[in-house]
Enzyme design. Sequence first.
Site, mmCIF file in Angstrom:
data_model
loop_
_atom_site.group_PDB
_atom_site.id
_atom_site.type_symbol
_atom_site.label_atom_id
_atom_site.label_comp_id
_atom_site.label_asym_id
_atom_site.label_seq_id
_atom_site.Cartn_x
_atom_site.Cartn_y
_atom_site.Cartn_z
ATOM 1 N N GLY A 1 0.768 -1.190 0.133
ATOM 2 C CA GLY A 1 -0.178 0.180 0.075
ATOM 3 C C GLY A 1 0.907 1.208 -0.197
ATOM 4 O O GLY A 1 1.982 1.274 0.226
ATOM 5 N N GLY B 1 2.513 3.685 1.444
ATOM 6 C CA GLY B 1 3.263 3.939 2.837
ATOM 7 C C GLY B 1 3.614 5.410 3.052
ATOM 8 O O GLY B 1 3.967 5.601 3.996
ATOM 9 N N ARG B 2 4.027 5.791 2.042
ATOM 10 C CA ARG B 2 4.630 7.192 1.728
ATOM 11 C C ARG B 2 4.358 8.061 0.862
ATOM 12 O O ARG B 2 4.975 8.844 0.168
ATOM 13 C CB ARG B 2 6.304 7.063 2.094
ATOM 14 C CG ARG B 2 6.767 6.376 0.738
ATOM 15 C CD ARG B 2 8.063 6.779 0.925
ATOM 16 N NE ARG B 2 8.914 5.752 -0.106
ATOM 17 C CZ ARG B 2 10.073 5.997 -0.709
ATOM 18 N NH1 ARG B 2 10.833 7.040 -0.399
ATOM 19 N NH2 ARG B 2 10.440 5.114 -1.576
ATOM 20 N N LYS C 1 4.904 12.047 -3.312
ATOM 21 C CA LYS C 1 5.503 11.163 -2.506
ATOM 22 C C LYS C 1 6.403 11.555 -1.585
ATOM 23 O O LYS C 1 7.135 12.411 -1.706
ATOM 24 C CB LYS C 1 6.459 10.336 -3.950
ATOM 25 C CG LYS C 1 7.078 9.090 -3.404
ATOM 26 C CD LYS C 1 7.734 8.590 -4.472
ATOM 27 C CE LYS C 1 8.661 7.505 -4.343
ATOM 28 N NZ LYS C 1 9.054 6.758 -5.593
ATOM 29 N N ASP D 1 8.041 6.046 8.331
ATOM 30 C CA ASP D 1 7.684 7.435 8.578
ATOM 31 C C ASP D 1 6.840 8.115 7.560
ATOM 32 O O ASP D 1 6.472 9.127 7.671
ATOM 33 C CB ASP D 1 9.081 8.118 9.117
ATOM 34 C CG ASP D 1 9.956 8.148 7.992
ATOM 35 O OD1 ASP D 1 9.790 7.827 6.959
ATOM 36 O OD2 ASP D 1 10.998 8.865 8.205
ATOM 37 N N GLY D 2 6.875 7.555 6.487
ATOM 38 C CA GLY D 2 5.897 8.089 5.423
ATOM 39 C C GLY D 2 6.819 9.077 4.880
ATOM 40 O O GLY D 2 6.295 9.816 3.829
ATOM 41 N N ARG E 1 4.436 13.262 -8.195
ATOM 42 C CA ARG E 1 4.667 12.387 -9.076
ATOM 43 C C ARG E 1 3.222 12.159 -10.350
ATOM 44 O O ARG E 1 2.188 12.338 -9.779
ATOM 45 C CB ARG E 1 4.924 11.174 -8.820
ATOM 46 C CG ARG E 1 4.763 9.824 -9.833
ATOM 47 C CD ARG E 1 5.738 8.439 -9.264
ATOM 48 N NE ARG E 1 4.738 7.912 -8.660
ATOM 49 C CZ ARG E 1 5.477 6.710 -7.641
ATOM 50 N NH1 ARG E 1 6.818 6.379 -8.045
ATOM 51 N NH2 ARG E 1 4.646 6.081 -6.995
ATOM 52 N N ASP F 1 4.715 -4.923 -7.279
ATOM 53 C CA ASP F 1 3.974 -3.785 -6.879
ATOM 54 C C ASP F 1 4.748 -2.576 -7.495
ATOM 55 O O ASP F 1 4.028 -1.539 -7.821
ATOM 56 C CB ASP F 1 4.250 -3.444 -5.355
ATOM 57 C CG ASP F 1 5.595 -3.502 -4.919
ATOM 58 O OD1 ASP F 1 6.079 -4.546 -4.958
ATOM 59 O OD2 ASP F 1 6.179 -2.403 -4.605
ATOM 60 N N ASN F 2 5.686 -2.785 -8.365
ATOM 61 C CA ASN F 2 6.325 -1.797 -8.987
ATOM 62 C C ASN F 2 6.225 -1.965 -10.379
ATOM 63 O O ASN F 2 6.964 -1.556 -11.503
ATOM 64 C CB ASN F 2 7.798 -1.651 -8.887
ATOM 65 C CG ASN F 2 8.281 -1.157 -7.338
ATOM 66 O OD1 ASN F 2 7.286 -0.654 -6.570
ATOM 67 N ND2 ASN F 2 9.489 -1.534 -6.939
HETATM 68 P P1 AMP Z 1 9.179 1.079 -2.790
HETATM 69 O O1 AMP Z 1 10.457 0.544 -2.305
HETATM 70 O O2 AMP Z 1 9.033 2.656 -2.915
HETATM 71 O O3 AMP Z 1 8.298 0.364 -3.839
HETATM 72 O O4 AMP Z 1 8.311 0.745 -1.578
HETATM 73 C C1 AMP Z 1 7.672 -0.418 -1.084
HETATM 74 C C2 AMP Z 1 6.717 -0.245 -0.081
HETATM 75 O O5 AMP Z 1 7.376 0.184 1.272
HETATM 76 C C3 AMP Z 1 5.623 0.604 -0.133
HETATM 77 O O6 AMP Z 1 4.351 0.100 0.342
HETATM 78 C C4 AMP Z 1 6.046 1.837 0.359
HETATM 79 O O7 AMP Z 1 4.830 2.568 0.506
HETATM 80 C C5 AMP Z 1 6.448 1.475 1.561
HETATM 81 N N1 AMP Z 1 7.635 2.441 2.026
HETATM 82 C C6 AMP Z 1 8.794 2.685 1.585
HETATM 83 N N2 AMP Z 1 9.367 3.857 2.383
HETATM 84 C C7 AMP Z 1 8.369 4.004 3.333
HETATM 85 C C8 AMP Z 1 8.731 4.851 4.321
HETATM 86 N N3 AMP Z 1 9.559 5.848 4.459
HETATM 87 N N4 AMP Z 1 7.508 4.945 4.994
HETATM 88 C C9 AMP Z 1 6.449 3.961 4.974
HETATM 89 N N5 AMP Z 1 6.314 3.197 4.086
HETATM 90 C C10 AMP Z 1 7.362 3.138 3.342
HETATM 91 MG MG MG Z 2 7.082 0.461 -5.088
#
Ligand code: AMP
Ligand code: MG
Length: 489
Positions: A92, A94-95, A115, A127-128, A178, A254-255
């Site tokens: 989901g 998350g940030r 983002k 921390d989002g 984005r 997810d990517n």
């Molecule tokens: P990504 O590596 O950007 O594809 O992120 C993978 C997952 O980790 C996704 O669900 C993101 O929303 C979550 N995520 C990445 N960085 C953070 C963060 N700093 N805080 C909360 N969720 C994160």
């Molecule tokens: Mg991602």
Amino acid sequence: MGYNKSKTGLNLENTYIELPDIFFRRESPSSVPKPRLVVFNYSLAASLGLNSKELQSNYGVDILAGNKVLEGTEAIAQSYAGHQFGHFTMLGDGRAVLLGEHISPKGERVDIQLKGSGRTPYSRGGDGKAALGPMLREYIISEAMFALGIPTTRSLAVVETGEKIIREDLLQGAVLTRIAASHLRVGTFQFAAQWGSIDDLKALADYAIQRHYPNVDKDENKYLAFFKAVVKAQAELVAKWQLVGFIHGVMNTDNMTISGETIDYGPCAFMDTYSSDTVFSSIDRYGRYAYGNQPSIAAWNLARFAESLLPLIHIEQDEAVKSAQEAVAEFENIFMDNWLSGMRAKLGIFNEEERDQELIEELLDLMEKEKADYTNTFRALTLDKIEDVKMSNTEEFKVWYEKWHERLKRQPESKSSVMQLMRSCNPAVIPRNHRVEEALEAAVEKGDYSVMNKLLYVLSRPFAYVEEQEEYAKLPKASKEAYRTFCGT
Ligand code: AMP
Ligand code: MG
């Protein structure tokens, strides 16, 4: 449906919230203490019908920073799952939050997402937030990809938040705006299949069809046709990556978008020395997402996508599996067709001959053996500056070069048409790792954005072959350490 037109030109709707509740949570972006706009994409803003001046005013920057949500709009975080390095998990946004879908004056519908905008119900332990360096990196690489003609999400702006975020060190926080055709991912469907009802899954598929593949709607088996359309889009996309030497680095499900756009510029990088096992990502210890593996990983991801669609494809599971497998198997054919025709064009070849593939593979093998730079080899061939090809003195290359020239003679096109074709397919510049690092360092460490702006300008016309690009085509001084990239967290 939220609807709002503001003086910034933002014309936001949100059709996503008409989907069943499980697909999102309403969530506003967090406020940040001291937003400062540091990069802004004028040409993208113009093409979307946005008012650059208003967006750069305090009012606009507050929107881009997440401090102000336009009245009448509803920001959301989207739910999705995904296979990360092969392991299935709930994820989901998350940030990130989706501000809404902007409808441009041309009638285009694009997601506007912030983002790095703070915690959401999907943040788990995070921390989002996002650090400035990785958000600027996404900006540079995604805009370079766009200029290279590769489908991609885009970057409208980066705002420094004025807030330090805690990583290994304290880092400057930032928010990236984005722009995407949508943020629907393979992982969104996996989420629906795992945690939703069949009606939820159907609603999601219908939504994705309406938004990205409306022409399959009339098909007898529209969900199978939808799946095939995504297979095609992804096969075309990954062929384009291979042709420019782009390594995504984290091809988790997810990517991978449903639209066929490249998304999530984390540990990605462009290959320099040609080698099919090139990996840059520090977290990819086993080389799962190495350059040469990208096509098969894409097909693997699509097989996971197919699994999540099975109940819609046919009520009889066996039938559904059979159709899905056939459709997944098509990936390789579509990929190869696209890759081959792309490679022919890179070598100035217009017509098709049986043995073209052999000619292409011989060149790639030579590059691998002689540790030649991928982009610059094609650049030198394009400019007919053979002395610039690293392996030009080798006997094997001379033989290959002769063979290539013989091949070019077996087509009616003139030398100048050949050159023209090659120029339009072989970039004179790519975002070289040392150049990207140099730009990020100046921006993050010194607050000097001039290096990045110059780089962005050079990368905005990769096929121009002008003098000012030459500096940017050069390789870094030899370094003993391999280049490493890190996830944007
Ligand atoms: P990504 O590596 O950007 O594809 O992120 C993978 C997952 O980790 C996704 O669900 C993101 O929303 C979550 N995520 C990445 N960085 C953070 C963060 N700093 N805080 C909360 N969720 C994160
Ligand atoms: Mg991602």
